[in-house]
Design an enzyme around this catalytic site. Structure first.
Site, PDB file in Angstrom:
ATOM      1  N   ASP A 166     -27.306 -93.987 -72.053  1.00 29.74           N
ATOM      2  CA  ASP A 166     -26.429 -94.079 -70.892  1.00 29.74           C
ATOM      3  C   ASP A 166     -27.306 -94.029 -69.624  1.00 29.74           C
ATOM      4  OD1 ASP A 166     -24.217 -94.262 -69.292  1.00 29.74           O
ATOM      5  OD2 ASP A 166     -23.117 -92.626 -70.236  1.00 29.74           O
ATOM      6  N   GLU A 173     -16.094 -90.611 -63.605  1.00 28.11           N
ATOM      7  CA  GLU A 173     -17.046 -89.610 -64.080  1.00 28.11           C
ATOM      8  C   GLU A 173     -17.267 -88.436 -63.146  1.00 28.11           C
ATOM      9  OE1 GLU A 173     -20.833 -91.244 -65.727  1.00 28.11           O
ATOM     10  OE2 GLU A 173     -20.083 -92.949 -64.632  1.00 28.11           O
TER      11      GLU A 173
HETATM   12  C1  BGC Z   1     -21.241 -94.076 -67.911  1.00 30.73           C
HETATM   13  C2  BGC Z   1     -21.015 -95.150 -68.937  1.00 30.73           C
HETATM   14  C3  BGC Z   1     -21.164 -96.497 -68.305  1.00 30.73           C
HETATM   15  C4  BGC Z   1     -22.516 -96.594 -67.649  1.00 30.73           C
HETATM   16  C5  BGC Z   1     -22.761 -97.916 -66.955  1.00 30.73           C
HETATM   17  C6  BGC Z   1     -22.517 -94.288 -67.174  1.00 30.73           C
HETATM   18  O1  BGC Z   1     -22.651 -93.390 -66.111  1.00 30.73           O
HETATM   19  O2  BGC Z   1     -21.247 -92.816 -68.541  1.00 30.73           O
HETATM   20  O3  BGC Z   1     -19.744 -94.993 -69.507  1.00 30.73           O
HETATM   21  O4  BGC Z   1     -20.991 -97.490 -69.257  1.00 30.73           O
HETATM   22  O5  BGC Z   1     -22.652 -95.588 -66.689  1.00 30.73           O
HETATM   23  O6  BGC Z   1     -22.014 -98.031 -65.803  1.00 30.73           O
HETATM   24  C1  BGC Z   2     -23.210 -96.358 -61.167  1.00 25.87           C
HETATM   25  C2  BGC Z   2     -22.439 -96.223 -62.431  1.00 25.87           C
HETATM   26  C3  BGC Z   2     -23.007 -95.108 -63.169  1.00 25.87           C
HETATM   27  C4  BGC Z   2     -23.073 -93.842 -62.326  1.00 25.87           C
HETATM   28  C5  BGC Z   2     -23.746 -92.751 -63.075  1.00 25.87           C
HETATM   29  C6  BGC Z   2     -23.183 -95.081 -60.396  1.00 25.87           C
HETATM   30  O1  BGC Z   2     -23.912 -95.216 -59.215  1.00 25.87           O
HETATM   31  O2  BGC Z   2     -22.682 -97.376 -60.415  1.00 25.87           O
HETATM   32  O3  BGC Z   2     -22.498 -97.379 -63.194  1.00 25.87           O
HETATM   33  O4  BGC Z   2     -22.214 -94.921 -64.266  1.00 25.87           O
HETATM   34  O5  BGC Z   2     -23.745 -94.061 -61.143  1.00 25.87           O
HETATM   35  O6  BGC Z   2     -23.957 -91.596 -62.343  1.00 25.87           O
END
Ligand code: BGC
Ligand code: BGC
Length: 859
Positions: free
Chosen positions: A305, A506
Site C-alpha cells: 500500500d 482513510e
Molecule cells: C489506500 C489504498 C489505496 C491506495 C492508493 C492507500 O492509502 O489504503 O486503499 O488503494 O492508497 O490510493
Molecule cells: C493519496 C492517496 C493515498 C493517501 C495515503 C493521498 O495523498 O492521494 O491515494 O491513499 O495519500 O495517505
C-alpha cells in the site's frame, strides 16, 4: 539480515491450519514458458524496476526511459496536470503516454514490458468526472445480492477501460467489525460469508468470469483484493492500527474473502497498513508468504500500500528490504520510487535481498501481465474499449444499474403509522442542505481522496436526492418546497429530512464513538419542530456506517438508512413514493449488512462471532409488505467518560480519533499506528507508555512530532479565546532550539494548474519558518520534580490560538495544531493535549514564551 525478516510470527500465524484449495491452481504452460524466458533475458535493473509502482504526481512518462518501472498509479489526489476535474480524454492521453513510454523504453532485445496503470475505482470509476458513481460498499452489502455486485463490477470495468486504465484497487474485502473505523464504508458487511460471496462476484465482474472466453478481454480490468490482512479488525476501529484478534479469527473471518477472491481469479492482493501481534502486515512473512502464497496457492503478486513499507521499523519509504523479504512483490512507492529503486538494486547486489526473491516477485508480476493480455494489447488510445466516453462513461445503462443498486441498498429502519410510501401528488418539504448535494451523497474516494471538495457541477449527468424527489413529485402533479432546517410557508403533507455524515476517507474518518455528529443539533431540532407541527417526518440518513441515532429515530415517523448512494439519487425517490398511478411502486428490499448499535459504542461480538446487543441485528430491514412499529428508544448514548471529552487530542496514552500523531525527519514522516514508532530516518522516536506519549529526539538531524487531523478553520474559535494546553514534563533537557508551532494544509484550489507549493503553504501558517516560538530555554529551565531523577515536574503549556494569528499565521486551514521540532536532543513526556478556554485577559503570551520562565502561560 535475519533480523529483517519477521519469522518470529511463523508459528503463531498457523499457516498449516488455513484451508488449502481443493484443486491446485491452474497453470498455463505457454504463459509460464513465456515468463521464464523473458525473465532470463532481463537485467537486474529491469527486474527491480518491475517491482516498483510510482504515482503520476511524482513520475513522468520520460522517467520510464531511465527506470523501467512495472506500474504507475494515480493516487487519491493525483490527476493529469494536477487537475482532478480534468476530462476523461486527458486521463486517456496521460495513460497512453505512460503506456507508450514503457513500450519505447530500451528492452535490450526482448519484448518491451508493458506497464500496468492502476486507480482507485472503488465505487465505480469515481475519480473520473462524468463516471457512474455506485453506492459505497456499505450500502451494497444491504442488497445481499452477489449478482448485482457482479454487474456493478462489469459496468465499473467498462468505465475504467474507457480511459485506458488496466487495474482497479478494488474490491476492498475488509470485514469491518468496528464502524468507528473511517473505512467502514469500504466494507460490504460484518458477515464474512457475505463479504466472501461479494469478493468473488466483484472480481468476476471486473475481470470477467475465470475460465470463460471473456476473462480479461477488452472491457475488463484487473481487480485487486485489499487490504491483506485484518484491516477491519483493528483495536477501536483505528485505521492502520493493531489487530487484537486470534489467528483463528484472522483466518476464519478476515481471511475468508481472500480464498473466495483467489478462487474467482483475483491475481493481485494489496497488503495492509495494519499490524498483527506488533508486526506490520507488510513485514509479516508468515501471512504474506506462508499463508497467502504457499498455503492458499496464490500465484499472482502482492502489491504494497501507499508508502506503507516505511512504517516497518528500520525501513524508510526509499529503502525496505524487510517488505520484499516478507513477500511484497511490488512496492507502492508513490514519490520515493527513484531512490527506492537505487537502494533495492544495491541491496540485491550486496546480498541483503536474495536474487531468488526478486525472480519470484518478477515472475509473479510478469505472469499477471501476461494473463491479463497486457503484452498483446494495443496502446491505451488504440484499444477497442478506450474512448467513446459518451457510450461508456456514465452511460444510461450504467446509471440505471446504479439507480437499481441505490434502491436495493436502502434499509427501512422505521415506518410507524405506515408513513411511507408517500403519494407523489402531494406537497412535500425537502429539508436539509445535503439533500441537493451529490458530493455529500457520494462520500470519500470521489473525484479526490477525501471527496470533501465536490459540488454538483463536478457530476455531469448525475441526479441529487432532491432532484430525484422533485422529478417524481412534479411528474405526478405534486409540489415540492425546500428548506435548510424545516422552515416552511405552506404546510407540507410530509417533510423529507436528508442529513448525515459528510465525506471522509482513510484515517480522517475515524471516530471515538458512533454518536451521530454530536455537534450538529440543527437537523434534529428541525425534525422535532416539524413533528410538533403535526407534519409526518421521513428521515433519509446518509452515512458511511451504522451510527447511533436514537434521538433522530424517535423524532422521525419513518427512517431510511441510505448509506452513501452516489450519483443516482433518484433511487431514493423510487422507494419513498407510490407509483404515479397509485400503484404500490417499489418496495424496500435492503437488509442490514452490519448490526446497528443500541448505544454510541460499537456492538460487541462474542467469541463465536455473533453480534450481541444490537438495536437492529444484521439482516434487519422493514418493507411495505412487512410493516412493524418501532417503540420509542432510550436516548442515552452510554459513552464511557474517557471517550466523552471532545476537546481532547491526546490523553491516557490514547490519541483521540480523528487526530493522529506523526513523527517526521528531514525527508519523511510516518504515522504512529503501533505502541512505538520511529521517524523513518531515526531522528525522533515516540512510544505510548505509562499513560503518556514519550518522544525522544536523538540530535542527529531535525525531527518533529506532529499532532495532525483534517484541516480546520480555527479563526472563530481562536478569536473566542481557545487555547491548546499541553501537559508535559522534560526527561532530557534540550541542547538546541525547540520550535513549537502550528501548520496549515495547502490551500484548496478548484482551478486547474500546478498544485500549490507545500513549503510556502506551511510556512505561511507558521512552521517550519516564521511564526513558531522557540521553547528551548523554557524546557531547559524547567524545575526538576521533587525527589525525582532527571525528569522535571509536570507542567502545562498553554498556547492561545489567537497568538498564532497575531504572528501572521493563517488559521483558516490548520491541519497540525501542534508541531514540536528540534535539531538537538530532547526527551519529552506528554500526558495530555487538550483545547481549553484561555483565561480571560491573559493577553497573548506566546511571544513571551520565547523568554525563559514565561510564567503567565506555564502553570
Ligand atoms: C489506500 C489504498 C489505496 C491506495 C492508493 C492507500 O492509502 O489504503 O486503499 O488503494 O492508497 O490510493
Ligand atoms: C493519496 C492517496 C493515498 C493517501 C495515503 C493521498 O495523498 O492521494 O491515494 O491513499 O495519500 O495517505
Amino acid at each position: 539480515m535475519a533480523a529483517l525478516v519477521a519469522h518470529a510470527d511463523t508459528e503463531t500465524c498457523e499457516a498449516s491450519r488455513w484451508p488449502a484449495p481443493s484443486a491446485p491452481p491452474s497453470v498455463d504452460p505457454a504463459t509460464e514458458a513465456f515468463v521464464n524466458r523473458l525473465l532470463s533475458q532481463m537485467t537486474l535493473e529491469e527486474k527491480v524496476g518491475q517491482m516498483i509502482q510510482a504515482d503520476i504526481d511524482s513520475v513522468t512518462p520520460a522517467d520510464l526511459h531511465d527506470v523501467r518501472l512495472g506500474s504507475i498509479l494515480a493516487g487519491g489526489n493525483a490527476a493529469p496536470g494536477g487537475n482532478v476535474r480534468t476530462t476523461p480524454q486527458a486521463w486517456l492521453d496521460l495513460v497512453n503516454a505512460f503506456g507508450s513510454a514503457a513500450k519505447d523504453a530500451d528492452a535490450s532485445g526482448h519484448p518491451p514490458i508493458p506497464i500496468l496503470f492502476g486507480i482507485d475505482a472503488v465505487h465505480g470509476d469515481a475519480k473520473i468526472v462524468g463516471a457512474t458513481i455506485f453506492p459505497h460498499n456499505v450500502g451494497l452489502g444491504a442488497a445481499h445480492d452477489p449478482d448485482l455486485i457482479r454487474r456493478i463490477g462489469m459496468a465499473t470495468a467498462e468505465e475504467v477501460a474507457s480511459t485506458g486504465i488496466d487495474w482497479t484497487f478494488a474490491p476492498t474485502v475488509a470485514v469491518a467489525r468496528d464502524p468507528r473505523w473511517g473505512r467502514a464504508y469500504e466494507s460490504y458487511s460484518a458477515d464474512p460469508q457475505l463479504v466472501a460471496d461479494y469478493a468473488a462476484a466483484m472480481v468476476s465482474g471486473l475481470q470477467g468470469v475465470l475460465g470463460s472466453a471473456e476473462f480479461l478481454t477488452p472491457g475488463h480490468t484487473l481487480a485487486s483484493v485489499k487490504h491483506f490482512l485484518g484491516d477491519g479488525a483493528t483495536r477501536d476501529g483505528r485505521d492502520q492500527g493493531e489487530d487484537v484478534v486470534s489467528a483463528a479469527q484472522l483466518r476464519e473471518v478476515d481471511g475468508l474473502p481472500y480464498e473466495a477472491a483467489i478462487g474467482a481469479g483475483a491475481m493481485i492482493v494489496m497488503a495492509s497498513y495494519n499490524s498483527w501481534g506488533g508486526t506490520k502486515l507488510h513485514a509479516n512473512h508468515c501471512l504474506l508468504t506462508d499463508v497467502l502464497k504457499e498455503r492458499l496457492r496464490f500465484r499472482g503478486f502482492v502489491v504494497g500500500d501507499w508508502n506503507a513499507h516505511e512504517q516497518i521499523p528500520g525501513c524508510t519509504k526509499t529503502s525496505c528490504p524487510a517488505a520484499i523479504l516478507a513477500g511484497i512483490d511490488m512496492l507502492m512507492a508513490p514519490d520515493g520510487w527513484r531512490q527506492l529503486y537505487v537502494n533495492t538494486l544495491r541491496q540485491v547486489r550486496d546480498g541483503v535481498i536474495p536474487e531468488a526473491r526478486i525472480d519470484d516477485a518478477v515472475t509473479r508480476i510478469l505472469r499477471v501481465k501476461t494473463l491479463s493480455g497486457a503484452f498483446s494489447r494495443a496502446l491505451p488510445r488504440d484499444r477497442p474499449d478506450a474512448g467513446d466516453f459518451a457510450a461508456r462513461l456514465g452511460s444510461p445503462a450504467h446509471r440505471a444499474l446504479a439507480r437499481e443498486a441505490v434502491r436495493r441498498s436502502l434499509v427501512l429502519l422505521k415506518n410507524n403509522h405506515e408513513t411511507l410510501p408517500l403519494s407523489p401528488g402531494g406537497h412535500y418539504l425537502v429539508v436539509g442542505p445535503s439533500a441537493d448535494d451529490i458530493g455529500f451523497a457520494a462520500g470519500g474516494w470521489t473525484i479526490d481522496w477525501q471527496g470533501d471538495h465536490n459540488i454538483n457541477a463536478d457530476f455531469p449527468g448525475a441526479t441529487s436526492i432532491y432532484a430525484g424527489i422533485e422529478h417524481a413529485v412534479l411528474a405526478a402533479g405534486g409540489s415540492v418546497g425546500r428548506s435548510a432546517y424545516g422552515e416552511f410557508e405552506r404546510k407540507p403533507d410530509a417533510a423529507i429530512v436528508v442529513f448525515g455524515e459528510g465525506p471522509y476517507a482513510e484515517f480522517q474518518g475515524d471516530r471515538e464513538t458512533l454518536a451521530y455528529a454530536p455537534g450538529d443539533a440543527r437537523a434534529l431540532a428541525g425534525m422535532r419542530r416539524l413533528r410538533a407541527a403535526h407534519i409526518p417526518v421521513v428521515a433519509v440518513f446518509l452515512s458511511g456506517r451504522p451510527l447511533w441515532v436514537n434521538p433522530q429515530l424517535n423524532a422521525a415517523d419513518a427512517f431510511v438508512a441510505a448509506w452513501l448512494p452516489g450519483s443516482e439519487g433518484e433511487g431514493i425517490a423510487d422507494l419513498l413514493f407510490r407509483s404515479p398511478d397509485g400503484g404500490p411502486g417499489f418496495d424496500f428490499q435492503g437488509k442490514l449488512g452490519f448490526p446497528w448499535p443500541a448505544t454510541a459504542m460499537p456492538v460487541a461480538y462474542d467469541p463465536a462471532g455473533k453480534a450481541r446487543g444490537a438495536l437492529f441485528p444484521t439482516g434487519y430491514g422493514l418493507s411495505y409488505a412487512q410493516p412493524a412499529t418501532l417503540a420509542r428508544l432510550p436516548e442515552l448514548p452510554h459513552i464511557p467518560p474517557a471517550r466523552r471529552a471532545r476537546d481532547t487530542l491526546f490523553a491516557d496514552a490514547h490519541v483521540t480519533a480523528p487526530w493522529s500523531v506523526f513523527v517526521a525527519d528531514h525527508a519523511d514522516q510516518v504515522r504512529l499506528t503501533t505502541a512505538e514508532q520511529r521517524s523513518p530516518h531515526g531522528a525522533v522516536d515516540v512510544k505510548l507508555d505509562k499513560g503518556a506519549l514519550i518522544a525522544t529526539w536523538d540530535g542527529t538531524q531535525a525531527g518533529s512530532l506532529l499532532v495532525s487531523g483534517r484541516a480546520a478553520d480555527l479563526r472563530t474559535v481562536a478569536a473566542g479565546g481557545l487555547a491548546l494546553a499541553v501537559r508535559y514534563r522534560v526527561t532530557a533537557r534540550p541542547d538546541a532550539a525547540v520550535r513549537v508551532g502550528i501548520r496549515c494544509a495547502a490551500p484548496y484550489r478548484r482551478e486547474p494548474g500546478p498544485p500549490p507549493d507545500p513549503a510556502t503553504a506551511s510556512a505561511a501558517c507558521g512552521v517550519p519558518s516564521g511564526a513558531t516560538v522557540d521553547l528551548g530555554a523554557l524546557f531547559r529551565s524547567a524545575d526538576p520534580a521533587p525527589g525525582a531523577g532527571r525528569e522535571t515536574a509536570w507542567r502545562t503549556l498553554t498556547l492561545p490560538l489567537a497568538c498564532w494569528s497575531g504572528m501572521q499565521a493563517d488559521l483558516s486551514a490548520v491541519d497540525v495544531p501542534l508541531a514540536i521540532e528540534t535539531t538537538g536532543r530532547l526527551a519529552l513526556e506528554i500526558g495530555d493535549i487538550r483545547y481549553v478556554r484561555a483565561a480571560a485577559g491573559s493577553g497573548c503570551p506566546v511571544a513571551k514564551l520565547q523568554q525563559p520562565g514565561a510564567g503567565a502561560t506555564v502553570r
